[in-house]
Enzyme design. Sequence first.
Site, PDB file in Angstrom:
ATOM      1  N   LYS A 141       0.857  -1.183   0.000  1.00 39.78           N
ATOM      2  CA  LYS A 141       0.000   0.000   0.000  1.00 39.78           C
ATOM      3  C   LYS A 141       0.901   1.243   0.000  1.00 39.78           C
ATOM      4  O   LYS A 141       1.736   1.412   0.884  1.00 39.78           O
ATOM      5  CB  LYS A 141      -0.903   0.020   1.226  1.00 39.78           C
ATOM      6  CG  LYS A 141      -1.864   1.201   1.274  1.00 39.78           C
ATOM      7  CD  LYS A 141      -2.943   1.107   0.166  1.00 39.78           C
ATOM      8  CE  LYS A 141      -4.063   0.177   0.575  1.00 39.78           C
ATOM      9  NZ  LYS A 141      -5.161   0.172  -0.419  1.00 39.78           N
ATOM     10  N   THR A 176      -3.573  -5.204   0.877  1.00 34.43           N
ATOM     11  CA  THR A 176      -2.936  -3.901   1.037  1.00 34.43           C
ATOM     12  C   THR A 176      -3.748  -3.011   1.973  1.00 34.43           C
ATOM     13  O   THR A 176      -3.197  -2.153   2.666  1.00 34.43           O
ATOM     14  CB  THR A 176      -2.753  -3.198  -0.321  1.00 34.43           C
ATOM     15  OG1 THR A 176      -4.025  -2.890  -0.880  1.00 34.43           O
ATOM     16  CG2 THR A 176      -1.966  -4.082  -1.273  1.00 34.43           C
ATOM     17  N   HIS A 209      20.609  24.768 -12.235  1.00 33.58           N
ATOM     18  CA  HIS A 209      21.452  25.672 -13.008  1.00 33.58           C
ATOM     19  C   HIS A 209      21.043  27.131 -12.817  1.00 33.58           C
ATOM     20  O   HIS A 209      19.846  27.467 -12.828  1.00 33.58           O
ATOM     21  CB  HIS A 209      21.388  25.316 -14.489  1.00 33.58           C
ATOM     22  CG  HIS A 209      21.955  23.970 -14.811  1.00 33.58           C
ATOM     23  ND1 HIS A 209      23.281  23.669 -14.632  1.00 33.58           N
ATOM     24  CD2 HIS A 209      21.360  22.849 -15.302  1.00 33.58           C
ATOM     25  CE1 HIS A 209      23.492  22.414 -15.005  1.00 33.58           C
ATOM     26  NE2 HIS A 209      22.347  21.894 -15.405  1.00 33.58           N
TER      27      HIS A 209
END
Length: 295
Positions: A12, A57, A241
């Site tokens: 999960k 899950t 950058h």
Amino acid sequence: MANKLGVNQYGKAESRVVRIVRDTARHEIRDLNVSTSLRGDFEDAHITGDQAAVLPTDTQKNTAFAYAKLHGISSIEDYALALGRRLLEACPAASDAQVRVEEYAWDRLGDHSFVRRGGAVRTCVVTVGREDAVVLSGISDLVVLNSTDSEFRGFLKDEFTTLPETDDRVLATSLVAKWRHTAVEGVDWNASHAAVLQTLLDTFAGTYSRALQETLHAMGCAVLDDQEEIAEIRFSAPNKHHFLVDFSGFQVEGLTNDGEVFIAADRPYGLIEAQVTRDDAPPADDAWLHVPGFC
């Protein structure tokens, strides 16, 4: 042609677990994003659809919430170890349980008031096996910048190279770092994390950089030198950058740009990744520990 089931896991992802401690008038908050996975003998689930060995899950999600109360969250590593061991206990077919946690920080405004802090996120990846456990502590979105003391020159050039050499540039990155501990018992996870973070920041600020690679190596060595119980540290560092704005076309007398005004470009970007490890460090199961991505 015969086929076979390869590596598989299930779990999960991204349960948003928030625990507020109300034992006193001064409340505490822990804000987590928790993902769990199980790996083991789940061949029948894939080949015949037999779910008898599968811990749902949804149960993993519920356990993550329940353990925020039953076990508590003194640190994300301690919580993840307890949760992983519980999931492994609950699922006999599993050979390993993995818990990944991101923690979002809040700053206090009062006894029961907080403001969400932006910036770096504390992380951990804990893998619990039947015989041992591995803990990767970490940090992500750690944005750092040096406005000087960085150069980039002497690099390989070919007919497509246009990048000019520079002996003074802005060095900035949004760092992801993960470090693997040699032991999981008796560790002060909060103190260790705070010490690593401070070492990373101090080394970044104090290192003259001929390349981001050199800076990462210096940071990794400093962490390993400071904490003997850390076996390795891995970095993923995208270059943020900063390009100098060209004022030469502006019709303004006396307007110059002497390394003062930049455009921050978010893409494309250089991506520098590196690992610094002790010579005698036991190897890690990369296929399990470091998926997805290098870090």
